[in-house]
Design a protein around this motif. Structure first.
Motif, PDB file in Angstrom:
ATOM      1  N   ILE A 209      11.577 -11.391  -5.843  1.00 35.71           N
ATOM      2  CA  ILE A 209      10.578 -10.477  -6.377  1.00 35.71           C
ATOM      3  C   ILE A 209      11.279  -9.469  -7.289  1.00 35.71           C
ATOM      4  O   ILE A 209      12.286  -8.870  -6.901  1.00 35.71           O
ATOM      5  CB  ILE A 209       9.841  -9.766  -5.232  1.00 35.71           C
ATOM      6  CG1 ILE A 209       9.059 -10.794  -4.398  1.00 35.71           C
ATOM      7  CG2 ILE A 209       8.897  -8.691  -5.768  1.00 35.71           C
ATOM      8  CD1 ILE A 209       8.379 -10.212  -3.191  1.00 35.71           C
ATOM      9  N   PRO A 210      10.772  -9.269  -8.498  1.00 31.38           N
ATOM     10  CA  PRO A 210      11.453  -8.384  -9.451  1.00 31.38           C
ATOM     11  C   PRO A 210      11.514  -6.933  -8.979  1.00 31.38           C
ATOM     12  O   PRO A 210      10.619  -6.452  -8.272  1.00 31.38           O
ATOM     13  CB  PRO A 210      10.594  -8.501 -10.719  1.00 31.38           C
ATOM     14  CG  PRO A 210       9.859  -9.786 -10.567  1.00 31.38           C
ATOM     15  CD  PRO A 210       9.609  -9.943  -9.100  1.00 31.38           C
ATOM     16  N   ASP A 211      12.571  -6.226  -9.380  1.00 30.03           N
ATOM     17  CA  ASP A 211      12.668  -4.797  -9.125  1.00 30.03           C
ATOM     18  C   ASP A 211      11.491  -4.084  -9.783  1.00 30.03           C
ATOM     19  O   ASP A 211      11.052  -4.463 -10.870  1.00 30.03           O
ATOM     20  CB  ASP A 211      13.980  -4.239  -9.693  1.00 30.03           C
ATOM     21  CG  ASP A 211      15.188  -4.714  -8.899  1.00 30.03           C
ATOM     22  OD1 ASP A 211      15.029  -5.020  -7.705  1.00 30.03           O
ATOM     23  OD2 ASP A 211      16.288  -4.791  -9.484  1.00 30.03           O
ATOM     24  N   GLY A 212      11.008  -3.052  -9.128  1.00 28.81           N
ATOM     25  CA  GLY A 212       9.885  -2.289  -9.654  1.00 28.81           C
ATOM     26  C   GLY A 212       8.565  -2.647  -9.011  1.00 28.81           C
ATOM     27  O   GLY A 212       7.612  -1.860  -9.058  1.00 28.81           O
ATOM     28  N   VAL A 213       8.496  -3.830  -8.398  1.00 28.57           N
ATOM     29  CA  VAL A 213       7.275  -4.220  -7.688  1.00 28.57           C
ATOM     30  C   VAL A 213       7.105  -3.319  -6.464  1.00 28.57           C
ATOM     31  O   VAL A 213       8.053  -3.069  -5.728  1.00 28.57           O
ATOM     32  CB  VAL A 213       7.332  -5.706  -7.270  1.00 28.57           C
ATOM     33  CG1 VAL A 213       6.236  -6.024  -6.268  1.00 28.57           C
ATOM     34  CG2 VAL A 213       7.225  -6.600  -8.487  1.00 28.57           C
ATOM     35  N   LYS A 214       5.875  -2.837  -6.245  1.00 22.97           N
ATOM     36  CA  LYS A 214       5.621  -1.899  -5.151  1.00 22.97           C
ATOM     37  C   LYS A 214       4.864  -2.515  -3.970  1.00 22.97           C
ATOM     38  O   LYS A 214       4.966  -2.032  -2.846  1.00 22.97           O
ATOM     39  CB  LYS A 214       4.840  -0.688  -5.675  1.00 22.97           C
ATOM     40  CG  LYS A 214       5.627   0.148  -6.685  1.00 22.97           C
ATOM     41  CD  LYS A 214       4.809   1.351  -7.135  1.00 22.97           C
ATOM     42  CE  LYS A 214       5.606   2.206  -8.116  1.00 22.97           C
ATOM     43  NZ  LYS A 214       4.830   3.394  -8.572  1.00 22.97           N
ATOM     44  N   THR A 215       4.105  -3.582  -4.247  1.00 22.48           N
ATOM     45  CA  THR A 215       3.224  -4.133  -3.220  1.00 22.48           C
ATOM     46  C   THR A 215       3.267  -5.649  -3.227  1.00 22.48           C
ATOM     47  O   THR A 215       3.360  -6.272  -4.285  1.00 22.48           O
ATOM     48  CB  THR A 215       1.764  -3.683  -3.452  1.00 22.48           C
ATOM     49  OG1 THR A 215       1.707  -2.261  -3.432  1.00 22.48           O
ATOM     50  CG2 THR A 215       0.832  -4.241  -2.392  1.00 22.48           C
ATOM     51  N   ILE A 216       3.219  -6.248  -2.036  1.00 24.19           N
ATOM     52  CA  ILE A 216       2.996  -7.685  -1.905  1.00 24.19           C
ATOM     53  C   ILE A 216       1.565  -7.827  -1.394  1.00 24.19           C
ATOM     54  O   ILE A 216       1.237  -7.402  -0.290  1.00 24.19           O
ATOM     55  CB  ILE A 216       3.995  -8.338  -0.938  1.00 24.19           C
ATOM     56  CG1 ILE A 216       5.426  -8.133  -1.448  1.00 24.19           C
ATOM     57  CG2 ILE A 216       3.701  -9.832  -0.811  1.00 24.19           C
ATOM     58  CD1 ILE A 216       6.489  -8.665  -0.516  1.00 24.19           C
ATOM     59  N   ALA A 217       0.713  -8.413  -2.210  1.00 28.04           N
ATOM     60  CA  ALA A 217      -0.716  -8.479  -1.921  1.00 28.04           C
ATOM     61  C   ALA A 217      -1.035  -9.575  -0.904  1.00 28.04           C
ATOM     62  O   ALA A 217      -0.226 -10.483  -0.681  1.00 28.04           O
ATOM     63  CB  ALA A 217      -1.487  -8.727  -3.213  1.00 28.04           C
ATOM     64  N   PRO A 218      -2.211  -9.524  -0.283  1.00 26.90           N
ATOM     65  CA  PRO A 218      -2.627 -10.598   0.632  1.00 26.90           C
ATOM     66  C   PRO A 218      -2.599 -11.952  -0.064  1.00 26.90           C
ATOM     67  O   PRO A 218      -2.957 -12.069  -1.231  1.00 26.90           O
ATOM     68  CB  PRO A 218      -4.060 -10.203   1.009  1.00 26.90           C
ATOM     69  CG  PRO A 218      -4.109  -8.727   0.810  1.00 26.90           C
ATOM     70  CD  PRO A 218      -3.223  -8.453  -0.358  1.00 26.90           C
ATOM     71  N   TYR A 219      -2.148 -12.965   0.669  1.00 26.97           N
ATOM     72  CA  TYR A 219      -2.106 -14.357   0.210  1.00 26.97           C
ATOM     73  C   TYR A 219      -1.134 -14.585  -0.947  1.00 26.97           C
ATOM     74  O   TYR A 219      -1.222 -15.586  -1.642  1.00 26.97           O
ATOM     75  CB  TYR A 219      -3.512 -14.845  -0.180  1.00 26.97           C
ATOM     76  CG  TYR A 219      -4.519 -14.643   0.902  1.00 26.97           C
ATOM     77  CD1 TYR A 219      -4.550 -15.476   2.015  1.00 26.97           C
ATOM     78  CD2 TYR A 219      -5.410 -13.580   0.853  1.00 26.97           C
ATOM     79  CE1 TYR A 219      -5.460 -15.267   3.032  1.00 26.97           C
ATOM     80  CE2 TYR A 219      -6.325 -13.363   1.867  1.00 26.97           C
ATOM     81  CZ  TYR A 219      -6.344 -14.220   2.955  1.00 26.97           C
ATOM     82  OH  TYR A 219      -7.240 -14.007   3.969  1.00 26.97           O
TER      83      TYR A 219
END
Length: 311
Positions: A209-219
């Motif tokens: 997952i790239p740096d800067g991503v804040k959330t992993i969404a459902p599914y």
């Protein structure tokens, strides 16, 4: 059985309705019950929809084009088969709920034309043998589970502005988004929403997952055949959302009487599926020792490991 039509609503069909490889839809049909149709499909055929279709010309509500059943006036594809090719003449405006679900597309590319504005819930749910699912320029809204199909690649155009829950099968290898799209981008085969820096979908066996991503969404990380999928999570992630497979989805696709047994029940913790009793996981989280992702994994009993520098 012959074609089951009740008060103008098409609810079922069997092998006797397919003559010369063609399913002919009666002029009497004024509406369809997609859940009932899928139920009858599994009862008599299994998945695949390996036949062609035509609508009788006298039908006032529907017509057929490209082996698609299309609603007159609205231009909505409401039912399709393994041989469906969505017309590119500008006549098709949307793809309806479950319209192309469980179709066996025979190892070919499927193109959604730009005249389509909306791809509704479960439109391609569990469709398979798709080389590439290509979303053309002009498509704007993609609703929950619309693209949950067994395809090697999904390509989004620059006009897509809404994407619901993805739940992509683990066979998806490539996710791309046109570089000028204002709402989404792709990096490391992750589909990312710009407004909240949320990963909506991931592809591949090892996902960074790239740096800067804040959330992993459902599914975002779906279940499937890969026994251990490694998801490397950056320290920027501060939320992993939980969700349970909604009963609405199951009843929509299997009929109103569907009820999950203990063996078939889908349980999920942060998009990483378990059998409900142990660590029969689909994905392993890999992250910094003191990161949110590791704390989340420990709290939800998700298999995890530390980054190399901390081992």
């Amino acid at each position: 059985m012959a074609m089951l039509i009740e008060d103008g609503i098409w609810k079922g069909y069997d092998k006797s309705d397919i003559i010369g490889g063609i399913l002919t839809i009666s002029q009497e049909v004024r509406g369809i019950d997609i859940a009932a149709l899928h139920k009858s499909m599994f009862q008599h055929f299994g998945s695949g929809k390996r036949f062609r279709l035509q609508v009788e010309k006298q039908n006032a509500v529907y017509y057929s084009a490209g082996n698609c059943m299309v609603e007159r006036g609205s231009g909505k594809v409401v039912f399709g088969t393994a041989y469906s090719e969505i017309p590119h003449d500008g006549s098709i405006k949307s793809i309806g709920i479950g319209a192309l679900a469980w179709c066996d597309f025979g190892d070919r590319k499927v193109v959604v034309p730009g005249s389509v504005k909306n791809i509704e819930e479960c439109a391609f749910y569990a469709a398979y043998n798709i080389q590439e699912l290509y979303i053309s320029s002009g498509v704007q809204n993609i609703f929950n589970f619309a693209l949950s199909a067994k395809t090697k690649a999904i390509c989004f155009s620059e006009t897509v502005g809404q994407i619901g829950y993805c739940d992509l099968p683990d066979m998806v290898e490539i996710i791309t988004v046109d570089k000028v799209n204002k709402s989404f981008y792709s990096e490391n085969n992750c589909l990312i929403r710009k407004s909240d820096m949320a990963v909506l979908a991931m592809a591949g066996n090892t996902i960074k997952i790239p740096d800067g991503v804040k959330t992993i969404a459902p599914y975002a990380c779906a279940s499937g055949s890969i026994p251990t999928r490694l998801v490397i999570v950056p320290d920027s992630v501060e939320q992993i959302e939980n969700d349970i497979m909604p009963n609405r989805l199951l009843t929509m696709m299997y009929g109103g009487k569907f009820s999950a047994t203990n063996e078939n029940k889908l349980a999920e913790r942060g998009n990483f599926y378990f059998n409900g009793t142990g660590c029969d996981c689909v994905a392993i989280i890999k992250a910094s020792k003191n990161s949110y992702a590791i704390r989340y994994a420990e709290r939800h009993f998700i298999a995890h490991r530390y980054s190399e520098s901390e081992i």
